[in-house]
Design a protein around this motif. Structure first.
Motif, PDB file in Angstrom:
ATOM      1  N   LYS A 125       0.803  -1.225   0.000  1.00 46.45           N
ATOM      2  CA  LYS A 125       0.000   0.000   0.000  1.00 46.45           C
ATOM      3  C   LYS A 125       0.839   1.280   0.000  1.00 46.45           C
ATOM      4  N   PRO A 126       1.920   1.363   0.804  1.00 44.94           N
ATOM      5  CA  PRO A 126       2.698   2.614   0.791  1.00 44.94           C
ATOM      6  C   PRO A 126       3.231   2.971  -0.598  1.00 44.94           C
ATOM      7  N   TYR A 127       3.494   1.951  -1.428  1.00 45.62           N
ATOM      8  CA  TYR A 127       3.988   2.218  -2.782  1.00 45.62           C
ATOM      9  C   TYR A 127       2.860   2.717  -3.674  1.00 45.62           C
ATOM     10  N   PHE A 128       1.685   2.079  -3.562  1.00 48.57           N
ATOM     11  CA  PHE A 128       0.556   2.499  -4.389  1.00 48.57           C
ATOM     12  C   PHE A 128       0.049   3.887  -3.987  1.00 48.57           C
ATOM     13  N   LEU A 129       0.151   4.218  -2.674  1.00 50.10           N
ATOM     14  CA  LEU A 129      -0.309   5.521  -2.204  1.00 50.10           C
ATOM     15  C   LEU A 129       0.734   6.620  -2.403  1.00 50.10           C
ATOM     16  N   GLY A 130       1.916   6.251  -2.843  1.00 49.91           N
ATOM     17  CA  GLY A 130       2.971   7.244  -3.044  1.00 49.91           C
ATOM     18  C   GLY A 130       3.648   7.676  -1.768  1.00 49.91           C
ATOM     19  N   GLN A 131       3.424   6.943  -0.660  1.00 44.69           N
ATOM     20  CA  GLN A 131       4.064   7.303   0.605  1.00 44.69           C
ATOM     21  C   GLN A 131       5.531   6.891   0.627  1.00 44.69           C
TER      22      GLN A 131
ATOM     23  N   VAL B 289     -11.779   4.424   0.077  1.00 45.56           N
ATOM     24  CA  VAL B 289     -11.510   5.801   0.491  1.00 45.56           C
ATOM     25  C   VAL B 289     -10.849   6.508  -0.687  1.00 45.56           C
ATOM     26  N   PRO B 290     -10.802   7.849  -0.666  1.00 42.59           N
ATOM     27  CA  PRO B 290     -10.111   8.553  -1.754  1.00 42.59           C
ATOM     28  C   PRO B 290      -8.680   8.055  -1.913  1.00 42.59           C
TER      29      PRO B 290
ATOM     30  N   MET C  85      -4.630  -0.296 -11.971  1.00 40.46           N
ATOM     31  CA  MET C  85      -4.691   0.871 -11.099  1.00 40.46           C
ATOM     32  C   MET C  85      -4.282   2.106 -11.900  1.00 40.46           C
ATOM     33  N   GLN C  86      -5.268   2.897 -12.317  1.00 46.35           N
ATOM     34  CA  GLN C  86      -4.990   4.019 -13.225  1.00 46.35           C
ATOM     35  C   GLN C  86      -5.672   5.316 -12.830  1.00 46.35           C
ATOM     36  N   ASP C  87      -6.653   5.269 -11.913  1.00 48.82           N
ATOM     37  CA  ASP C  87      -7.456   6.450 -11.601  1.00 48.82           C
ATOM     38  C   ASP C  87      -7.129   7.017 -10.220  1.00 48.82           C
ATOM     39  N   GLU C  88      -7.290   8.328 -10.097  1.00 53.08           N
ATOM     40  CA  GLU C  88      -7.223   9.002  -8.793  1.00 53.08           C
ATOM     41  C   GLU C  88      -8.659   9.300  -8.378  1.00 53.08           C
TER      42      GLU C  88
ATOM     43  N   SER D 104      -6.135  10.982 -13.627  1.00 54.40           N
ATOM     44  CA  SER D 104      -5.326   9.774 -13.773  1.00 54.40           C
ATOM     45  C   SER D 104      -4.154   9.802 -12.797  1.00 54.40           C
ATOM     46  N   LEU D 105      -3.733   8.634 -12.382  1.00 56.72           N
ATOM     47  CA  LEU D 105      -2.551   8.544 -11.534  1.00 56.72           C
ATOM     48  C   LEU D 105      -1.310   8.903 -12.323  1.00 56.72           C
ATOM     49  N   PRO D 106      -0.324   9.525 -11.694  1.00 61.72           N
ATOM     50  CA  PRO D 106       0.909   9.856 -12.430  1.00 61.72           C
ATOM     51  C   PRO D 106       1.637   8.617 -12.916  1.00 61.72           C
ATOM     52  N   LYS D 107       1.507   7.504 -12.181  1.00 64.59           N
ATOM     53  CA  LYS D 107       2.077   6.229 -12.611  1.00 64.59           C
ATOM     54  C   LYS D 107       0.992   5.167 -12.558  1.00 64.59           C
TER      55      LYS D 107
END
Length: 895
Positions: free
Chosen positions: A45-51, A164-165, A203-206, A221-224
C-alpha cells in the motif's frame, strides 16, 4: 497438483519475468484501518499511495491473509474461508494492462510439463469492466478469444478501490467454467458455475470520493499506472486437484478426515454436519496461523477474533459429538500440512500449541459455567409455565458467558423448549451494527498524508536521524504543517508540525516514547518539541509549539533533546530487553514479548504465558537482571541484514516491521534483539531494576510493570521507610514483619467469625417470638417481618427458622424483608417467603407472594411454591409490602 507446487510454479513464473520475490508479510501490519492483512496488496500500500518509493519495479508474493467480516457464515458456502493465501504480481509504473494479461494467461494455460497449470482454454472466460474497450481489445489480441467469450461486468464486480479517496481502477477477472452440473449456461452471477480465481486490477485512476463500490468520483489519472493482481491459491488448488471445494484440498481435508475419525460422523452425509466439519478445518488452520504471527486470545480486536475462531472450532467438534479435548488431535494435522511452506510452525510449535490448548481448556470451563446458567434459565421458564427461552436470555448467554447460540438451541430442544431466535438475531444485529459503525468511525480517522508526502518529495531523501550518536545537532527547516496543511511560516503561539533535514529527536516507535526538548532557530525563534512521530516512512515530524519568534522554511535550526528524559527512557528500553531475556530463560522460549512501553524511569512489558507467574520466578528474574546490571555489560548496536541477524541469534518481535537492514542491540553476549530504539551505553548505567508485579491483560498474555534507575531507588527508599514504620508500630524486627502481620490477620478472622456467629444467633433468637406472635388470617398463621441489617442469606435463614416453629398441622406463611446499605449508601432489599405444606394445600404459594411484593420494593424474584426469594432497591415502601402479605393471604384463601 498439490498446493505447494501451485505456489512454487506461480512464484517461478513471475521470477522468470523479472519480478522480485517478496516474502509474505506478517498477518499483523501497523495499519489503523485493518485488524489483519486481508489482501495480497496490503504490504505494498505505501507504494501504491505514493508514501514510499518501491525498491523494485516488479514484485511477486504469496501473502497470508485473514478476512473476518462473516466468520459465522464460514462453511455455509464452499467458496470463502477465514485464512487464505493470495498469490499476486505487482507492477509499479512498469508494465500495465497488456503485460498483466499476457503473464496471467501464459501461466494459466501453459502445459504442466512446461511449468504452467494446464487449464483448458475452452473453460476460461476473461471478464472486463463494461466500457473498458482497451482491456477488451487486449484480451482478444493476447488470447485470440472471440467477443462472446469475454464477459462485460459492472463496477460492482469489476472496479477496485480501497473504499476511500486514493488510487482505483478497472479490473479484469479470469473465470473457470465448472460445467452445467453447477449452474445454467451463461449465468455468470452464479459463482458455483463460473468461478473467479484471478483478479487483475489496472490501477490508473485518482479517486476524490468513494460513496460505495459503484458510486465514486474520478478526479484524474494517476501519475504512474500500476498493476495489482490477486490469485486465490485455495481456489486454484481445488480446481486442479479435482475436488469440490477449498475445504477438500490437500492442506485442509486431512483435518476433516481426523475429525471424522474422532466423531464417527461422515463428511458428505448431512449438510449441517458438513458445515461443522468445514468450520473445524478452516478455524483450526486460521487460529494456528494467527498464533504463529503473535496473536493471543483476548476480549478485544485481534485477540477476540482468535478467541472466536478457536471456540467455534471446539464448539463444532462438540456438536459433531466429540466432547474431549479436540485441538491436541487436530492442530498437529494442520501444522504438518502447512509446515512445508511455513517452517516457523515447527520451530515455534511449543508456543503455538500452548496458547491454543490453554484457550480450549478455558472454553471448556466456560461451557460448564454457561451450562449452569442455562439450566437456571430453563428452570425459570418452566416454573413460569413458559415454553420458550427469550431472545434476551439467549443473547446474554452468548455475549456474557460465551455460550454459542447453536448449543443453546440444541440444549433447549432437549428440555422441550424453543428459543426466540428472532429476538436473539435482532440483538446480535444491533450489536454487529454498533461494531460496524465503530469500525467506520475509526476508518474515517485515516490521516491524510498528502502534506507529508509533498514535504518528503520536496526533500528528495529521508530525514537524517542523528540521535544514536548525539543529542544536539544542526539542521534546517524543510517543512511546516498546521491543521490546514503545509504552510510557509508560523508565529509565536502556533502549534505546528516541523520537519528538519537532520534531527536527533527520536520518533515514537517500538514501544519507546518520543523525545522532547527545544529547537532554536538562527533567527532567534524558539520552539518547544512535545512529541515526535513518523507518519510516513523516512519522515520525522516534530509536534511543537512556537514559544517565540517566527518559523520559516529554510532557516537554520539547532535541535536540543531533553537529555535527562532521553537517558531515563533509554535505561527503560535496555531494561525491557534484559527482562525479556530473563523471562525466556525462566519460563521457556514461549514467553515472547507481546508489547511494551518504555517511559522515563519505568516500563511495562507484556509477554505470552498460560498462567500467572509464580512469585519465586518474579524474584529470580529480578535477581538475574540486577546481577547483570552489576556486571556492567557493554550495550552495543550492529547493522546487518535480517538473515544475518536471525543467524546471530537476535530475536525479532511479532508484528514489527523491519527493513532489509536491521539494527541489532546486544547486552553483552547475553541478550540480542532487533530494535531501532535508543539504549544505555552499559548495563551498569541502569542502577537498579525493580519489578512491581505482574497481572493478566488477556488470555495467554501477562503484563509486568517495573521501575528503573532513580525511580526504582526512590520506590525502594519509600518501601524502606514504610517497613521501618511498621516495625516500630508492631515492635518487631523487619524480618519478623510477615509472621507478625499474619498472626494479626488470623486473629481478626477469628474475631470476625465470632462476631458473625453472635449476630446470627441474635437474628435467629427472634424466631420463637415472631412465631408466637403470628397473626391469624382466615385460619392461616401469618408472619410479616422487617429485619434491618440483614442480607439475603440471613433473611432466608430466619424465614425458614420461623416457618419451622409454626404448627405443622396449621397453614403457615412467613415473609421476611431484610435491608442493607451498599458501599455507596444506596438501599438493598432482600425478600424471602416460606410457606408450609398445610398452607400450600390451601392454595398459597411462596412464589406468588414474592411476585406480588417484589414490585413494591423496586425489584422482582421467584422460586418454588414452598420457598421463594427476590430483591429490590426501594426501601421506602417496605411497610406497604409487609401490609400486603395478609391481604394476599386472605384473598387467596377466601377465593
Amino acid at each position: 497438483m498439490d498446493t505447494a507446487e501451485i505456489r512454487r510454479r506461480f512464484t517461478a513464473h513471475f521470477e522468470r519475468a523479472g519480478h522480485t520475490p517478496v516474502a509474505s508479510a506478517s498477518l499483523l501490519l501497523d495499519d489503523p484501518n485493518l485488524l489483519f492483512v486481508n489482501a495480497g496488496m496490503v504490504p505494498f500500500k505505501p507504494y501504491f499511495l505514493g508514501q514510499e518509493t518501491p525498491p523494485y519495479d516488479r514484485a511477486v508474493s504469496v501473502q497470508k491473509c485473514v478476512r473476518t467480516p462473516d466468520i459465522e457464515d464460514v462453511g455455509k458456502t464452499t467458496r470463502h474461508g477465514t485464512f487464505f493465501e493470495m498469490c499476486g504480481n505487482f507492477s509499479f509504473g512498469d508494465y500495465f494492462k497488456e503485460g498483466a494479461i499476457e503473464l496471467a494467461w501464459d501461466l494459466v494455460t501453459k502445459s504442466r510439463d512446461d511449468g504452467g497449470w494446464g487449464f483448458e482454454e475452452g473453460r476460461l472466460y476473461p471478464s472486463i469492466l463494461d466500457g473498458d474497450d482497451e482491456a477488451l481489445g487486449l484480451w482478444k489480441k493476447v488470447t485470440g478469444l472471440p467477443d462472446d467469450r469475454i464477459i462485460r461486468l459492472g463496477p460492482k464486480e469489476n472496479y477496485w478501490s480501497m473504499g476511500v479517496p486514493g488510487p482505483g481502477g478497472p479490473c479484469s477477472e479470469i473465470l473457470y467454467d465448472r460445467g452445467p452440473a453447477y449452474g445454467p449456461d451463461g449465468d455468470f452471477s452464479a459463482e458455483d458455475r463460473y468461478l473467479e480465481f484471478w483478479n487483475l486490477v489496472f490501477m490508473q485512476d485518482e479517486l476524490s470520493a468513494v460513496r460505495s463500490k459503484e458510486d465514486f468520483d474520478i478526479s484524474g489519472s494517476l501519475p504512474k499506472k500500476n498493476i495489482d493482481t490477486g490469485m486465490g491459491l485455495e481456489r486454484v488448488a481445488f480446481l486442479t486437484q479435482g475436488v469440490e471445494n477449498m475445504y477438500e484440498i490437500d492442506v485442509m481435508f486431512p483435518v476433516i478426515e481426523k475429525a471424522m475419525e474422532l466423531t464417527g460422523r461422515r463428511y458428505g452425509a448431512d449438510h449441517t454436519d458438513d458445515v461443522r466439519f468445514r468450520v473445524v478445518a478452516d478455524h483450526v488452520r486460521s487460529s494456528m496461523m494467527l498464533i504463529s504471527d503473535g496473536v493471543s486470545p483476548g476480549n478485544e480486536a485481534r485477540g477476540y477474533v482468535l478467541r472466536r475462531l478457536l471456540r467455534r472450532a471446539v464448539r463444532s467438534m462438540r456438536l459433531l459429538g466429540f466432547e474431549d479435548r479436540a485441538l491436541p488431535e487436530l492442530l498437529p494435522i494442520s501444522r504438518d500440512r502447512m509446515a512445508e511452506t511455513y517452517a516457523d510452525l515447527h520451530r515455534d510449535w511449543e508456543r503455538i500449541s500452548t496458547i491454543a490448548y490453554a484457550e480450549e481448556d478455558t472454553f471448556r470451563q466456560t461451557l460448564r459455567a454457561g451450562t449452569a446458567i442455562f439450566d437456571l434459565a430453563t428452570t425459570e421458564v418452566k416454573q413460569s409455565g413458559g415454553a420458550q427461552l427469550s431472545g434476551a436470555k439467549a443473547f446474554s448467554l452468548h455475549d456474557t458467558y460465551g455460550f454459542p447460540i447453536d448449543l443453546t438451541l440444541e440444549m433447549a430442544s432437549e428440555q422441550g423448549l424453543s428459543v426466540d431466535e428472532e429476538g436473539f438475531r435482532r440483538l446480535m444485529t444491533e450489536q454487529r451494527d454498533r461494531a460496524k459503525a465503530d469500525a467506520r468511525a475509526k476508518k474515517g480517522q485515516h490521516r491524510d498524508a498528502s502534506a507529508y508526502r509533498a514535504i518528503a518529495d520536496g526533500m528528495g531523501r529521508s530525514v537524517e536521524f542523528t540521535g544514536y550518536a548525539e543529542v544536539v545537532s544542526e539542521g534546517s527547516v524543510r517543512g511546516i504543517v498546521s491543521a490546514g496543511g503545509a504552510v510557509e511560516s508560523a508565529r509565536e503561539g502556533d502549534e505546528v508540525e516541523l520537519v528538519l533535514d537532520r534531527t536527533p529527536f527520536y520518533a515514537e516507535g517500538g514501544g519507546q516514547l518520543a523525545d522532547q526538548g527545544v529547537i532554536e532557530l538562527e533567527n532567534g525563534a524558539r520552539i518547544e518539541v512535545r512529541d515526535v512521530q513518523s507518519p510516513i516512512s523516512g519522515l520525522i515530524v516534530h509536534q511543537a509549539k512556537v514559544l517565540s519568534g517566527e518559523v520559516a522554511l529554510g532557516v537554520g535550526a539547532q535541535s536540543l533533546v531533553d537529555v535527562e528524559r532521553r537517558r531515563s527512557i533509554s535505561r527503560s528500553h535496555t531494561a525491557t530487553h534484559m527482562v525479556h531475556k530473563a523471562f525466556r530463560e525462566a519460563l521457556g522460549e514461549t514467553a515472547t514479548q507481546a508489547g511494551s512501553e518504555n517511559s522515563p524511569g519505568r516500563f511495562r512489558f507484556d509477554f505470552s504465558a498460560t498462567g500467572s507467574v509464580p512469585a519465586s520466578v518474579m524474584a529470580d528474574v529480578e535477581a538475574r537482571v540486577n546481577a547483570l546490571v552489576l556486571d556492567d555489560l557493554s550495550v552495543h548496536a550492529e547493522l546487518m541484514t535480517q538473515e544475518e541477524a536471525v543467524k546471530s541469534g537476535a530475536m525479532a518481535l511479532f508484528g514489527e516491521k523491519y527493513g532489509d537492514q536491521v539494527r541489532v542491540i546486544s547486552v553483552g553476549d547475553w541478550a540480542r534483539e532487533l530494535c531501532g530504539g535508543t539504549h544505555a551505553g552499559r548495563s551498569g548505567q541502569l542502577g537498579v531494576i525493580k519489578l512491581l508485579g505482574e497481572s493478566s491483560i488477556g488470555s495467554g498474555v501477562r503484563r509486568v510493570e517495573a521501575l528503573v534507575g532513580g525511580d526504582a531507588y526512590q520506590f525502594l527508599a519509600r518501601e524502606h521507610v514504610l517497613v521501618a514504620q511498621l516495625s516500630e508500630a508492631l515492635k518487631v524486627r523487619p524480618e519478623q514483619l510477615p509472621e507478625r502481620v499474619h498472626d494479626i490477620v488470623e486473629k481478626l478472622r477469628v474475631a470476625e467469625k465470632e462476631i458473625e456467629k453472635v449476630r446470627v444467633q441474635q437474628l435467629l433468637g427472634a424466631g420463637a417470638q415472631l412465631a408466637e406472635a403470628a397473626a391469624d388470617v382466615a385460619g392461616v398463621k401469618v408472619v410479616a417481618h422487617r429485619a434491618s441489617g440483614a442480607g439475603g442469606g440471613d433473611v432466608r435463614q430466619l424465614a425458614l427458622d420461623v416457618r419451622g416453629r409454626l404448627p405443622a398441622d396449621q397453614p403457615g406463611v412467613v415473609v421476611v424483608i431484610g435491608t442493607l446499605q451498599d458501599e455507596g449508601g444506596a438501599g438493598k432489599v432482600a425478600v424471602v417467603a416460606a410457606v408450609n405444606d398445610a398452607a400450600r394445600g390451601r392454595g398459597l404459594s411462596a412464589n406468588a407472594l414474592v411476585g406480588a411484593i417484589g414490585p413494591l420494593v423496586g425489584g422482582r424474584g421467584g422460586g418454588k411454591d414452598d420457598v421463594a426469594q427476590g430483591g429490590g432497591s426501594d426501601t421506602s415502601r417496605i411497610d406497604e409490602a409487609l401490609a400486603l402479605v395478609p391481604t394476599e393471604v386472605g384473598r387467596t384463601v377466601g377465593a
